[in-house]
Motif scaffolding. Structure first.
Motif, mmCIF file in Angstrom:
data_model
loop_
_atom_site.group_PDB
_atom_site.id
_atom_site.type_symbol
_atom_site.label_atom_id
_atom_site.label_comp_id
_atom_site.label_asym_id
_atom_site.label_seq_id
_atom_site.Cartn_x
_atom_site.Cartn_y
_atom_site.Cartn_z
ATOM 1 N N ILE A 63 0.819 -1.209 0.000
ATOM 2 C CA ILE A 63 0.000 0.000 0.000
ATOM 3 C C ILE A 63 0.852 1.258 0.000
ATOM 4 O O ILE A 63 0.380 2.315 -0.372
ATOM 5 N N TYR A 64 2.102 1.152 0.405
ATOM 6 C CA TYR A 64 2.972 2.329 0.476
ATOM 7 C C TYR A 64 3.680 2.519 -0.856
ATOM 8 O O TYR A 64 4.780 2.036 -1.080
ATOM 9 N N GLN A 65 2.987 3.221 -1.769
ATOM 10 C CA GLN A 65 3.518 3.541 -3.078
ATOM 11 C C GLN A 65 3.150 4.984 -3.410
ATOM 12 O O GLN A 65 2.143 5.506 -2.926
ATOM 13 N N ILE A 66 3.954 5.599 -4.244
ATOM 14 C CA ILE A 66 3.717 6.985 -4.641
ATOM 15 C C ILE A 66 2.347 7.096 -5.297
ATOM 16 O O ILE A 66 1.987 6.299 -6.160
ATOM 17 N N GLY A 67 1.580 8.085 -4.848
ATOM 18 C CA GLY A 67 0.251 8.327 -5.389
ATOM 19 C C GLY A 67 -0.867 7.675 -4.607
ATOM 20 O O GLY A 67 -2.033 8.006 -4.809
ATOM 21 N N ASN A 68 -0.548 6.770 -3.693
ATOM 22 C CA ASN A 68 -1.586 6.097 -2.918
ATOM 23 C C ASN A 68 -2.105 6.973 -1.791
ATOM 24 O O ASN A 68 -1.371 7.779 -1.218
ATOM 25 N N VAL A 69 -3.377 6.782 -1.472
ATOM 26 C CA VAL A 69 -3.999 7.435 -0.326
ATOM 27 C C VAL A 69 -4.249 6.359 0.729
ATOM 28 O O VAL A 69 -4.819 5.311 0.427
ATOM 29 N N ILE A 70 -3.807 6.629 1.942
ATOM 30 C CA ILE A 70 -3.862 5.662 3.035
ATOM 31 C C ILE A 70 -4.665 6.254 4.179
ATOM 32 O O ILE A 70 -4.524 7.432 4.510
ATOM 33 N N ARG A 71 -5.521 5.431 4.783
ATOM 34 C CA ARG A 71 -6.279 5.845 5.968
ATOM 35 C C ARG A 71 -5.675 5.159 7.183
ATOM 36 O O ARG A 71 -5.431 3.961 7.172
ATOM 37 N N ASN A 72 -5.443 5.948 8.240
ATOM 38 C CA ASN A 72 -4.898 5.358 9.465
ATOM 39 C C ASN A 72 -6.022 5.096 10.463
ATOM 40 O O ASN A 72 -7.193 5.347 10.193
ATOM 41 N N SER A 73 -5.666 4.593 11.633
ATOM 42 C CA SER A 73 -6.662 4.219 12.634
ATOM 43 C C SER A 73 -7.385 5.419 13.232
ATOM 44 O O SER A 73 -8.412 5.263 13.881
ATOM 45 N N TYR A 74 -6.870 6.640 13.016
ATOM 46 C CA TYR A 74 -7.523 7.860 13.492
ATOM 47 C C TYR A 74 -8.426 8.477 12.421
ATOM 48 O O TYR A 74 -8.895 9.599 12.574
ATOM 49 N N GLU A 75 -8.617 7.741 11.305
ATOM 50 C CA GLU A 75 -9.440 8.191 10.179
ATOM 51 C C GLU A 75 -8.801 9.327 9.383
ATOM 52 O O GLU A 75 -9.479 9.988 8.592
ATOM 53 N N ASP A 76 -7.509 9.596 9.591
ATOM 54 C CA ASP A 76 -6.798 10.577 8.774
ATOM 55 C C ASP A 76 -6.474 9.953 7.423
ATOM 56 O O ASP A 76 -6.265 8.740 7.322
ATOM 57 N N LEU A 77 -6.423 10.780 6.402
ATOM 58 C CA LEU A 77 -6.043 10.342 5.063
ATOM 59 C C LEU A 77 -4.694 10.939 4.710
ATOM 60 O O LEU A 77 -4.461 12.127 4.919
ATOM 61 N N TYR A 78 -3.807 10.107 4.163
ATOM 62 C CA TYR A 78 -2.462 10.533 3.791
ATOM 63 C C TYR A 78 -2.217 10.215 2.329
ATOM 64 O O TYR A 78 -2.557 9.134 1.857
ATOM 65 N N LEU A 79 -1.603 11.153 1.633
ATOM 66 C CA LEU A 79 -1.202 10.959 0.242
ATOM 67 C C LEU A 79 0.313 10.865 0.191
ATOM 68 O O LEU A 79 1.007 11.717 0.754
ATOM 69 N N ILE A 80 0.836 9.842 -0.474
ATOM 70 C CA ILE A 80 2.281 9.684 -0.632
ATOM 71 C C ILE A 80 2.694 10.333 -1.947
ATOM 72 O O ILE A 80 2.145 10.012 -3.003
ATOM 73 N N VAL A 81 3.634 11.273 -1.866
ATOM 74 C CA VAL A 81 4.086 12.017 -3.048
ATOM 75 C C VAL A 81 5.611 12.025 -3.109
ATOM 76 O O VAL A 81 6.280 11.689 -2.137
ATOM 77 N N ASN A 82 6.129 12.419 -4.267
ATOM 78 C CA ASN A 82 7.581 12.543 -4.403
ATOM 79 C C ASN A 82 7.929 13.776 -5.229
ATOM 80 O O ASN A 82 7.088 14.326 -5.926
ATOM 81 N N LYS A 83 9.175 14.189 -5.094
ATOM 82 C CA LYS A 83 9.717 15.268 -5.913
ATOM 83 C C LYS A 83 10.575 14.636 -7.002
ATOM 84 O O LYS A 83 11.024 13.504 -6.856
#
Length: 77
Positions: A13-33
């Motif tokens: 699941i940890y790939q550039i462009g993926n959106v991940i939800r954690n146990s606190y219901e936060d959403l994270y987007l993985i990006v790169n330069k």
């Protein structure tokens, strides 16, 4: 942003462009330069974490075994 909360239990699941939800219901987007640095953007708070040089470094800082991949569609108007 349109979110489908049906999770995907994929190991990678940890790939550039993926959106991940954690146990606190936060959403994270993985990006790169272009230089190869990785960042994590919290889509609720707009905080940016990083830079990270490897996906392992990123996971060890912000990842958790309870994180799930979500399907997100970003629409820019």
């Amino acid at each position: 942003m349109k979110i489908n909360y049906e999770s995907n239990s994929s190991e990678r699941i940890y790939q550039i462009g993926n959106v991940i939800r954690n146990s606190y219901e936060d959403l994270y987007l993985i990006v790169n330069k272009p230089e190869g640095e990785l960042f994590v953007v919290n889509l609720r708070t707009d905080l940016v974490y990083g830079p990270y040089t490897t996906m392992d470094d990123l996971y060890h800082d912000v990842g958790d075994e309870d994180d799930v991949l979500v399907h997100a569609e970003v629409n820019v108007l």
